[in-house]
Design a protein around this motif. Structure first.
Motif, PDB file in Angstrom:
ATOM      1  N   THR A 127      39.029  47.531  26.669  1.00 53.21           N
ATOM      2  CA  THR A 127      40.004  46.806  27.483  1.00 53.21           C
ATOM      3  C   THR A 127      40.897  47.784  28.232  1.00 53.21           C
ATOM      4  O   THR A 127      41.102  48.926  27.803  1.00 53.21           O
ATOM      5  CB  THR A 127      40.882  45.896  26.608  1.00 53.21           C
TER       6      THR A 127
ATOM      7  N   TRP B 126      44.416  47.672  31.284  1.00 52.10           N
ATOM      8  CA  TRP B 126      45.288  46.932  32.206  1.00 52.10           C
ATOM      9  C   TRP B 126      44.804  47.156  33.628  1.00 52.10           C
ATOM     10  O   TRP B 126      44.395  48.247  33.998  1.00 52.10           O
ATOM     11  CB  TRP B 126      46.736  47.392  32.068  1.00 52.10           C
ATOM     12  N   THR B 127      44.865  46.093  34.429  1.00 53.47           N
ATOM     13  CA  THR B 127      44.498  46.218  35.835  1.00 53.47           C
ATOM     14  C   THR B 127      45.348  45.243  36.643  1.00 53.47           C
ATOM     15  O   THR B 127      46.165  44.493  36.088  1.00 53.47           O
ATOM     16  CB  THR B 127      42.992  45.940  36.039  1.00 53.47           C
TER      17      THR B 127
ATOM     18  N   GLU C  15      45.690  42.987  40.716  1.00 57.31           N
ATOM     19  CA  GLU C  15      45.163  42.571  42.019  1.00 57.31           C
ATOM     20  C   GLU C  15      46.283  41.909  42.792  1.00 57.31           C
ATOM     21  O   GLU C  15      47.319  41.531  42.217  1.00 57.31           O
ATOM     22  CB  GLU C  15      43.986  41.608  41.852  1.00 57.31           C
TER      23      GLU C  15
ATOM     24  N   GLU D 194      32.629  42.474  33.687  1.00 55.61           N
ATOM     25  CA  GLU D 194      34.072  42.527  33.536  1.00 55.61           C
ATOM     26  C   GLU D 194      34.619  41.108  33.466  1.00 55.61           C
ATOM     27  O   GLU D 194      34.226  40.248  34.264  1.00 55.61           O
ATOM     28  CB  GLU D 194      34.719  43.298  34.690  1.00 55.61           C
TER      29      GLU D 194
ATOM     30  N   LYS E  18      38.287  38.737  32.873  1.00 56.26           N
ATOM     31  CA  LYS E  18      39.749  38.673  32.758  1.00 56.26           C
ATOM     32  C   LYS E  18      40.092  38.004  31.425  1.00 56.26           C
ATOM     33  O   LYS E  18      39.680  36.875  31.158  1.00 56.26           O
ATOM     34  CB  LYS E  18      40.329  37.880  33.921  1.00 56.26           C
TER      35      LYS E  18
ATOM     36  N   TYR F  11      47.011  41.934  34.567  1.00 50.70           N
ATOM     37  CA  TYR F  11      46.336  41.329  33.418  1.00 50.70           C
ATOM     38  C   TYR F  11      45.468  42.373  32.713  1.00 50.70           C
ATOM     39  O   TYR F  11      45.273  43.490  33.209  1.00 50.70           O
ATOM     40  CB  TYR F  11      45.474  40.143  33.857  1.00 50.70           C
TER      41      TYR F  11
ATOM     42  N   LYS G 260      41.834  43.510  31.393  1.00 45.99           N
ATOM     43  CA  LYS G 260      40.435  43.312  31.751  1.00 45.99           C
ATOM     44  C   LYS G 260      39.535  43.780  30.606  1.00 45.99           C
ATOM     45  O   LYS G 260      39.734  44.856  30.040  1.00 45.99           O
ATOM     46  CB  LYS G 260      40.108  44.095  33.025  1.00 45.99           C
TER      47      LYS G 260
ATOM     48  N   LYS H 146      35.928  45.071  29.563  1.00 44.00           N
ATOM     49  CA  LYS H 146      34.746  45.706  30.136  1.00 44.00           C
ATOM     50  C   LYS H 146      33.636  45.716  29.080  1.00 44.00           C
ATOM     51  O   LYS H 146      33.815  46.268  27.991  1.00 44.00           O
ATOM     52  CB  LYS H 146      35.062  47.133  30.589  1.00 44.00           C
TER      53      LYS H 146
END
Length: 310
Positions: free
Chosen positions: A63, A65-66, A68, A102, A104, A185, A187, A189
């Motif tokens: 995991t 943090w990302t 958009e 990936e 959310k 949020y 993410k 992977k």
């Protein structure tokens, strides 16, 4: 090894060995096909060997943090605890094929001001460093042209509006796409990977065993299970030993950090023929190997350096 019936499969025919060498010479821009077409065979000797292959198909999760650009997406942080990474459902791809996905993670999304533009949606123009104008290219910033005539392009100011930001000195922020806010949020992977290890028995024929990786052979044993049991009792004890070692090694390497979804072990018989021949009263050798009849040789008798690299 001598009692192994599979390794006693005879070598290829002279016609097959010759055709393989002709094709090999034809593929080289500086090789003549005359030796391959005119050679006289003195011996064709089989050095067939086995390749043991173990494939362990794993799934790993991580995991991070990302963010958009925020444009009205649902915000669900702090509504309830987010699910653990391994609880989140994900459909595995075709077995033994690498893939990534990936996702959310629910209950982690929140809205924050953009860290790049501090919530303004604008950043200084990089072309004019935020001043909105740049030096006039006609008069080189002097404001005049030859003969002390005022520069008509910049109206004598020596500067013109920046075309990139239209003279404002600011551009839309790339990070938030001009919105000023970000959806932040966590993410998930997911990585599916087919981990492969090979072992090839060396028949001490002078053939470089590393080349076997580029060819295929005849499958004599295939076993697919959640966790395979090492192939034991095989006619070639080296293969049985390799199977036991690799199965143990894969379990120790992948079980602590990944989820093992399936394993497959395969044993292939790789045909290798050592061809000895004479050409113009000199002796030479080459190898024909794999179901593809690839050729390996170090002393092909008709090489030249007539090719020119353009």
């Amino acid at each position: 090894m001598e009692n192994n019936p599979l390794l006693s499969i005879p070598s290829i025919s002279e016609d097959t060995a010759r055709d393989a060498l002709v094709q090999y010479a034809s593929s080289k821009c500086c090789y003549s096909t005359d030796p391959a077409e005119q050679l006289v065979f003195s011996n064709l000797e089989a050095h067939n060997t086995y390749r043991y292959r173990l494939e362990t198909f794993t799934e790993s999760r991580s995991t991070e943090w990302t963010h958009e650009a925020y444009s009205g997406q649902p915000v669900d942080a702090y509504t309830q605890p987010p699910p653990a990474p391994w609880v989140i459902p994900a459909k595995a791809p075709t077995m033994f094929e690498d893939a990534t996905q990936e996702i959310k993670i629910p209950n982690t999304a929140s809205v924050k001001p953009c860290h790049t533009c501090t919530g303004t949606g604008k950043t200084p123009c990089t072309k004019c460093t935020g001043c909105g104008s740049k030096q006039c290219w006609v008069c080189n910033g002097s404001g005049v042209r030859a003969g002390d005539e005022s520069c008509h392009h910049c109206k004598g100011t020596g500067r013109t509006n920046c075309d990139d930001c239209k003279g404002t000195g600011l551009n839309s922020c790339d990070t938030c796409e001009g919105k000023g806010q970000l959806l932040v949020y966590i993410k998930l992977k997911i990585k599916w990977k087919n981990n492969v290890d090979d072992f090839v028995g060396d028949q001490q024929s002078g053939f470089p065993i590393s080349r076997v990786s580029a060819v295929t052979g005849e499958k004599v044993f295939v076993d697919t299970q959640y966790m395979v049991y090492p192939a034991v009792g095989f006619p070639d004890p080296a293969i049985s030993q390799a199977a036991e070692r690799l199965v143990r090694q894969h379990h120790a390497q992948f079980a602590p950090t990944c989820r093992i979804l399936q394993q497959r072990q395969t044993i292939e018989l790789i045909p290798i023929t050592k061809a000895s021949y004479s050409f113009q009263e000199k002796q030479y050798t080459y190898f024909v190997y794999g179901a593809e009849h690839k050729v390996y040789t170090e002393d092909y008798p008709a090489k030249c350096c007539c090719c020119t690299i353009i």
